[in-house]
Design an enzyme around this catalytic site. Structure first.
Site, PDB file in Angstrom:
ATOM      1  N   ARG A  37       0.811  -1.205   0.000  1.00  0.00           N
ATOM      2  CA  ARG A  37       0.000   0.000   0.000  1.00  0.00           C
ATOM      3  C   ARG A  37       0.854   1.269   0.000  1.00  0.00           C
ATOM      4  O   ARG A  37       0.570   2.218  -0.727  1.00  0.00           O
ATOM      5  CB  ARG A  37      -0.945  -0.018   1.206  1.00  0.00           C
ATOM      6  CG  ARG A  37      -1.796   1.227   1.400  1.00  0.00           C
ATOM      7  CD  ARG A  37      -2.354   1.834   0.124  1.00  0.00           C
ATOM      8  NE  ARG A  37      -3.041   0.891  -0.743  1.00  0.00           N
ATOM      9  CZ  ARG A  37      -3.250   1.062  -2.032  1.00  0.00           C
ATOM     10  NH1 ARG A  37      -2.780   2.148  -2.644  1.00  0.00           N
ATOM     11  NH2 ARG A  37      -3.886   0.163  -2.736  1.00  0.00           N
TER      12      ARG A  37
ATOM     13  N   LYS B   9       1.742  24.929  -3.119  1.00  0.00           N
ATOM     14  CA  LYS B   9       0.501  24.276  -2.687  1.00  0.00           C
ATOM     15  C   LYS B   9       0.661  22.760  -2.811  1.00  0.00           C
ATOM     16  O   LYS B   9       0.054  22.105  -3.650  1.00  0.00           O
ATOM     17  CB  LYS B   9      -0.674  24.787  -3.501  1.00  0.00           C
ATOM     18  CG  LYS B   9      -0.938  26.274  -3.281  1.00  0.00           C
ATOM     19  CD  LYS B   9      -2.039  26.806  -4.179  1.00  0.00           C
ATOM     20  CE  LYS B   9      -2.243  28.298  -3.954  1.00  0.00           C
ATOM     21  NZ  LYS B   9      -3.269  28.871  -4.843  1.00  0.00           N
TER      22      LYS B   9
ATOM     23  N   LYS C  99       4.130  39.580  -2.298  1.00  0.00           N
ATOM     24  CA  LYS C  99       2.700  39.586  -2.598  1.00  0.00           C
ATOM     25  C   LYS C  99       2.035  40.813  -1.971  1.00  0.00           C
ATOM     26  O   LYS C  99       2.697  41.671  -1.387  1.00  0.00           O
ATOM     27  CB  LYS C  99       2.065  38.282  -2.119  1.00  0.00           C
ATOM     28  CG  LYS C  99       2.778  37.028  -2.665  1.00  0.00           C
ATOM     29  CD  LYS C  99       1.981  35.780  -2.493  1.00  0.00           C
ATOM     30  CE  LYS C  99       0.951  35.635  -3.585  1.00  0.00           C
ATOM     31  NZ  LYS C  99       0.264  34.338  -3.558  1.00  0.00           N
TER      32      LYS C  99
ATOM     33  N   GLU D 284       4.260  40.366  -7.137  1.00  0.00           N
ATOM     34  CA  GLU D 284       2.904  40.174  -7.656  1.00  0.00           C
ATOM     35  C   GLU D 284       2.219  41.527  -7.824  1.00  0.00           C
ATOM     36  O   GLU D 284       2.309  42.393  -6.944  1.00  0.00           O
ATOM     37  CB  GLU D 284       2.101  39.314  -6.683  1.00  0.00           C
ATOM     38  CG  GLU D 284       0.672  39.040  -7.118  1.00  0.00           C
ATOM     39  CD  GLU D 284      -0.088  38.254  -6.066  1.00  0.00           C
ATOM     40  OE1 GLU D 284      -0.259  37.051  -6.262  1.00  0.00           O
ATOM     41  OE2 GLU D 284      -0.489  38.851  -5.038  1.00  0.00           O
TER      42      GLU D 284
ATOM     43  N   ASP E  49      -1.630  38.765 -11.313  1.00  0.00           N
ATOM     44  CA  ASP E  49      -2.631  38.024 -10.543  1.00  0.00           C
ATOM     45  C   ASP E  49      -4.042  38.274 -11.062  1.00  0.00           C
ATOM     46  O   ASP E  49      -4.533  39.409 -11.065  1.00  0.00           O
ATOM     47  CB  ASP E  49      -2.542  38.441  -9.070  1.00  0.00           C
ATOM     48  CG  ASP E  49      -3.465  37.623  -8.184  1.00  0.00           C
ATOM     49  OD1 ASP E  49      -3.584  36.404  -8.417  1.00  0.00           O
ATOM     50  OD2 ASP E  49      -4.076  38.202  -7.271  1.00  0.00           O
TER      51      ASP E  49
END
Length: 287
Positions: free
Chosen positions: A106, A141, A173, A203, A224
């Protein structure tokens, strides 16, 4: 200062070993009660079949898992990382101790199904932008603890890695800009740490911010959630001064149109966070 992971074959093997040890500890604990019913002296051979077409990825993780339990096991790959398999094709044959193969099954398949899914999805996006200048780029992510594995899978599928973590590059950002007092101010501060980073990227959310960033000397800009018209205008304004990357709201359906605006990179969090596992199965045969 630690820079980006080098993704050499030797480094991948070491990462796979570490991941396999943690995964087996999670699954096996004090011992596999069911595999313990099998005679320890019994040997077996097994085949791993792909139930659907996929780009194979994760061989180092499969091998590390099995060899951790049976160092004498023999693995023969019929489809290598980066190669595409057909549905119902045997991709791997294994010979070793039956107990070890049953315990490893597994965990080994978990690695193979996840990493092959990331590589396969990436390959589909890469194919969709073929003929444009756009590269397909991943993000942070990722599944906690499996970032390097997933970023390796993106590479295997033909994609490009963004920064590995917070330590190897600067990505400024909206909140960073607000906290620093503006685009010019934060870029000026970034210049002081640029030598420690693989790159400095900022950004922007509209064309006015793009112009500010370019005027302040930005060389990598993240656009963005802009419309197609805005993206085309951004490319015109930029005139090749900075590398332009698209972020936000990218889908398989919109991908080609986005790439044709002339941007350099398209980053897609879904490459690593929204993946459907590839279906593999392992079939055992007594020797």
């Amino acid at each position: 200062m630690k820079k980006s992971f080098d993704f050499s074959a030797e480094a991948i093997v070491e990462v796979a070993k570490a991941d396999a040890i943690l995964a087996l500890a999670e699954d096996v604990g004090a011992g596999d009660l069911t595999a313990g019913l099998i005679d320890p002296a019994r040997s077996a051979r097994a085949q791993v079949l792909a139930r659907e077409s996929a780009v194979i990825c994760g061989s180092a993780w499969v091998e590390a898992t099995i060899l951790q339990l049976d160092p004498q096991a023999r693995l023969t790959w019929h489809v290598r990382d980066g190669e595409r398999c057909a549905a119902n094709q045997v991709v791997l044959e294994i010979q070793g101790r039956a107990q070890a193969l049953l315990t490893a099954e597994r965990t080994a398949l978990n690695f193979l199904q996840l990493l092959s899914a990331v590589a396969s999805k990436t390959a589909g996006y890469v194919a969709a932008v073929q003929g444009t200048r756009a590269q397909i780029v991943d993000t942070r992510k990722t599944l906690p603890g499996l970032r390097l594995a997933q970023k390796y899978a993106v590479r295997t599928g033909g994609g490009t890695n963004h920064r590995i973590g917070l330590y190897d590059a600067v990505l400024i950002k909206e909140n960073h800009i607000a906290a620093a007092g503006g685009i010019a101010q934060v870029l000026a501060r970034a210049a002081a740490v640029a030598a420690q980073a693989d790159f400095v990227q900022i950004e922007v959310e509209d064309l006015a911010e793009l112009q500010q960033a370019l005027n302040a000397g930005a060389r990598m800009v993240l656009l963005d959630n802009m419309t197609l018209d805005q993206l085309r205008e951004a490319v015109r304004i930029n005139e090749g001064r900075a590398s332009l990357e698209i972020s936000g709201g990218v889908t398989q359906e919109s991908l080609r149109s986005l790439a044709e605006t002339g941007v350099d990179r398209i980053s897609i969090g879904g490459l690593t966070k929204d993946v459907k596992a590839i279906d593999f199965s392992m079939r055992f045969h007594e020797l």
